[in-house]
Scaffold this active site. Structure first.
Site, mmCIF file in Angstrom:
data_model
loop_
_atom_site.group_PDB
_atom_site.id
_atom_site.type_symbol
_atom_site.label_atom_id
_atom_site.label_comp_id
_atom_site.label_asym_id
_atom_site.label_seq_id
_atom_site.Cartn_x
_atom_site.Cartn_y
_atom_site.Cartn_z
ATOM 1 N N HIS A 1 -1.321 -3.734 -9.279
ATOM 2 C CA HIS A 1 -0.734 -2.522 -8.741
ATOM 3 C C HIS A 1 -1.047 -1.505 -9.773
ATOM 4 O O HIS A 1 -1.664 -1.730 -10.896
ATOM 5 C CB HIS A 1 0.829 -2.633 -9.260
ATOM 6 C CG HIS A 1 1.585 -3.729 -8.550
ATOM 7 N ND1 HIS A 1 2.569 -4.611 -9.058
ATOM 8 C CD2 HIS A 1 1.340 -4.189 -7.166
ATOM 9 C CE1 HIS A 1 3.018 -5.415 -8.140
ATOM 10 N NE2 HIS A 1 2.321 -5.296 -7.034
ATOM 11 N N GLU B 1 -1.194 -4.720 -2.504
ATOM 12 C CA GLU B 1 -0.372 -4.598 -1.283
ATOM 13 C C GLU B 1 0.156 -2.975 -1.331
ATOM 14 O O GLU B 1 1.561 -2.987 -1.668
ATOM 15 C CB GLU B 1 0.742 -5.671 -1.336
ATOM 16 C CG GLU B 1 0.862 -6.475 -2.686
ATOM 17 C CD GLU B 1 1.958 -5.574 -3.679
ATOM 18 O OE1 GLU B 1 2.444 -4.490 -3.320
ATOM 19 O OE2 GLU B 1 2.242 -6.232 -4.587
#
Length: 333
Positions: free
Chosen positions: A248, A286
């Site tokens: 992330h 993602e």
């Protein structure tokens, strides 16, 4: 042409005198290696007449300088008799069918964990399978503390480094970054200092996630999370491997946004993840599926979009980078 790159350890300098036919390297006041260069289908390296045998540090420094100076250079051929044994054991050099000829491949060089990861253990953590949260996965190594990666990026003319997040030192910075409207739009984690303290304490207690602060010339500019995908919520959405890692990413400082900065920090973050465990074959991410800018940045640096899928809280793009693709096309400088 004489030039200087900062060199590990960081208080020393690697200096080069480079021409089309010669490379001479010194570390501070200490000569490292003196080479005659022969340019052809590959770049061939010969010790200058009368120069003593090559040291491991000299071979490494010459490979580093030549690869960092020319991102298109994929292979060096060394003429050595004999080579430093540790260079062969580590994969820095590999023997060829011609006696006295040894190759250094760019794809192998950048997989050398040192000096980029400092004094971190080189060997992989032993594998022992455990079950947590209903998921079977390898027991993970204890989380690191402090600086985990450092490299001089010649594109920026700056050091890019990663260190573990310190809640007391970084809380206010993290809180400011998360409350920036641009960041809130995608992370949706705005809130109070107390909320963010709890958020970070939860991650600190989670063995599958490491929280990192990205720095340029030791100035914090970004927050990263590196997680083991097998234990993460992403696992059910693809054929996850035991050593896949996920990332992330949050750039908090406005002055460090832009594609040239992404080229530096994204390559550094991915490099660190692959160096941290040689069994990691894929790095995944993602981002929100409508975050076209980040997806575009990732695609321009070797990630591909495997698919889109629905998390409970967002429509996500599954971005993936393989170890083979990263190192075979390695553009690190």
């Amino acid at each position: 042409m004489t030039a200087v790159f900062p060199f590990q350890p960081r208080w020393r300098d690697l200096s080069a005198d480079l021409t089309d036919t010669r490379l001479s390297l010194t570390d501070g006041q200490h000569p490292l290696i003196d080479l005659r260069l022969e340019r052809g289908d590959t770049l061939e390296l010969h010790l200058q007449d009368g120069h003593p045998g090559a040291s491991l540090q000299g071979v490494w420094a010459a490979c580093y300088w030549l690869f960092a100076s020319d991102p298109a250079c994929q292979q060096l051929t060394w003429h050595l008799d004999p080579p430093p044994p540790a260079a062969l054991r580590s994969g820095l050099l590999r023997a060829t069918e011609v006696a006295g000829h040894y190759q250094c491949l760019r794809s192998l060089f950048w997989q050398q964990p040192r000096p980029w990861t400092g004094d971190a253990p080189v060997a992989a953590y032993p594998q022992h399978m455990v079950i947590s949260g209903g998921k079977r996965h390898p027991l993970r190594a204890p989380k690191p503390v402090g600086e985990v990666y450092r490299r001089f990026d010649a594109r920026l003319g700056s050091w890019i480094s990663l260190r573990t997040l310190d809640i007391e030192a970084d809380l206010e910075r993290f809180n400011r970054w998360q409350n920036t409207p641009r960041v809130m739009d995608f992370w949706e984690e705005g809130g109070t200092l107390e909320r963010h303290r709890q958020f970070l304490e939860t991650l600190a207690a989670d063995p599958h996630t490491v929280t990192l602060i990205g720095c340029i010339d030791d100035q914090p500019f970004a927050y990263f999370e590196v997680y083991w995908a097998k234990e993460d919520r992403i696992a059910p959405f693809y054929d996850v491997d035991d050593y896949d890692r996920g990332i992330h990413m949050l750039v908090g400082e406005q002055a460090h946004r832009g594609p040239h900065k992404v080229a530096s920090w994204l390559s550094a973050l991915t490099h660190y993840v692959f160096l941290d465990d040689p069994r990691t074959q894929r790095v995944v991410a993602e981002p929100r599926a409508d975050n076209a800018k980040m997806i575009g940045y990732m695609q321009s640096h070797g990630f591909h979009c495997e698919k889109e899928f629905n998390f409970p809280h967002k429509r996500a793009a599954l971005m993936m980078q393989s170890r083979e693709r990263f190192f075979e096309g390695c553009e690190l400088v």
